[in-house]
Design a protein around this motif. Structure first.
Motif, PDB file in Angstrom:
ATOM      1  N   THR A  99       0.817  -1.217   0.000  1.00  0.00           N
ATOM      2  CA  THR A  99       0.000   0.000   0.000  1.00  0.00           C
ATOM      3  C   THR A  99       0.851   1.267   0.000  1.00  0.00           C
ATOM      4  OG1 THR A  99      -0.255   0.080   2.427  1.00  0.00           O
ATOM      5  CG2 THR A  99      -1.879  -1.201   1.184  1.00  0.00           C
ATOM      6  N   PRO A 129      -3.157   2.453   3.391  1.00  0.00           N
ATOM      7  CA  PRO A 129      -4.148   1.392   3.200  1.00  0.00           C
ATOM      8  C   PRO A 129      -5.577   1.906   3.289  1.00  0.00           C
ATOM      9  CG  PRO A 129      -2.980   1.126   5.293  1.00  0.00           C
ATOM     10  CD  PRO A 129      -2.263   2.163   4.528  1.00  0.00           C
ATOM     11  N   THR A 157      -2.736  -5.131   6.700  1.00  0.00           N
ATOM     12  CA  THR A 157      -1.635  -5.317   5.751  1.00  0.00           C
ATOM     13  C   THR A 157      -0.853  -6.597   5.999  1.00  0.00           C
ATOM     14  OG1 THR A 157      -0.216  -4.036   7.216  1.00  0.00           O
ATOM     15  CG2 THR A 157      -1.235  -2.840   5.392  1.00  0.00           C
TER      16      THR A 157
END
Length: 244
Positions: free
Chosen positions: A115, A154, A212
């Motif tokens: 991200t 993100p 993540t």
């Protein structure tokens, strides 16, 4: 010109969540990257390092540097902030005053979590075609937030997914309790921390708990499944690849 990207697929993803690696490929290709994969790659050395085996970790990390030090690709991108944090923060002291020190600096400067690479390097905050219906809440993994400084990227990308609505949970920056070997050595504490995190997520009414790091998600998913709770875990790469 397409941006050349070398995939680093961590152990957890390779062995337990290979679909997440494939999702990362879909996303990177969707935004115009040319993706390369070195099948000789193995581990970054983090498990040994976190367990206190610095010399053994250095041996594994040296192979990582050799696998990704070549000029063929501009960037190294991984779906794991934990492994990226290892490369950036643990490698410099591991390889200080060694012949791999220069390679360590070179690889570390161009290694990114997915991200942050999309947002901070490519300037992309929306993956065209990404769609997932429902509400989500986000878990800031310790490695992403504290080791890599990843928080906004993100969320920006997930907020751009059609049909998806964000609801922040309480104490989103609190550890989920996994912590690698911590979950094994201090099982009761680890499970209690997972329970707290899941309860905060459930309180939002979200359908999805997204992060993540698959290591965090694996830990939380185990608790969710054991308790038969109405919450789905998803890695951010899998969400961004939905609908592609």
């Amino acid at each position: 010109m397409p941006t050349d990207v070398a995939l680093f697929v961590p152990c957890f993803v390779d062995q337990l969540y290979p679909h997440t690696a494939l999702s990362m490929v879909k996303v990177l290709e969707k935004v115009g990257c040319r993706v390369h994969y070195n099948p000789a790659q193995t581990c970054c050395g983090q498990p040994a390092y976190n367990a206190g085996y610095a010399a053994e970790s250095r041996q594994v990390a040296a192979k990582f540097l050799a696998d990704f030090a070549g000029p063929a690709t501009q960037y190294v991108v991984s779906p794991s902030a934990s492994c990226v944090g290892m490369v950036r923060n643990a490698y410099p002291p591991l390889f200080a005053q060694t012949r791999q020190q220069a390679a360590c600096g070179q690889v570390g400067r161009r290694t990114f979590e997915l991200t942050e690479f999309l947002v901070d390097v490519l300037g992309i905050t929306h993956v065209p075609g990404a769609r997932l219906e429902g509400k989500y809440t986000y878990h800031d993994s310790c490695s992403a937030l504290r080791e890599c400084g990843i928080r906004a990227a993100p969320r920006q990308l997930l907020d751009g997914v059609a049909g998806l609505e964000r609801i922040e949970m309480a104490e989103t920056i609190t550890c989920c309790g996994f912590g690698g070997t911590f979950a094994v050595k201090f099982e009761a504490i680890s499970v209690a921390m997972a329970q707290q995190k899941v309860e905060h997520a459930l309180a939002t009414g979200a359908d999805y708990l997204i992060s993540t790091d698959v290591s965090c998600l694996m830990h939380l998913e185990a608790y969710i499944k054991r308790e038969k709770l109405p919450l789905k875990t998803r890695h951010v790469a899998d969400v961004l690849a939905s609908g592609l």
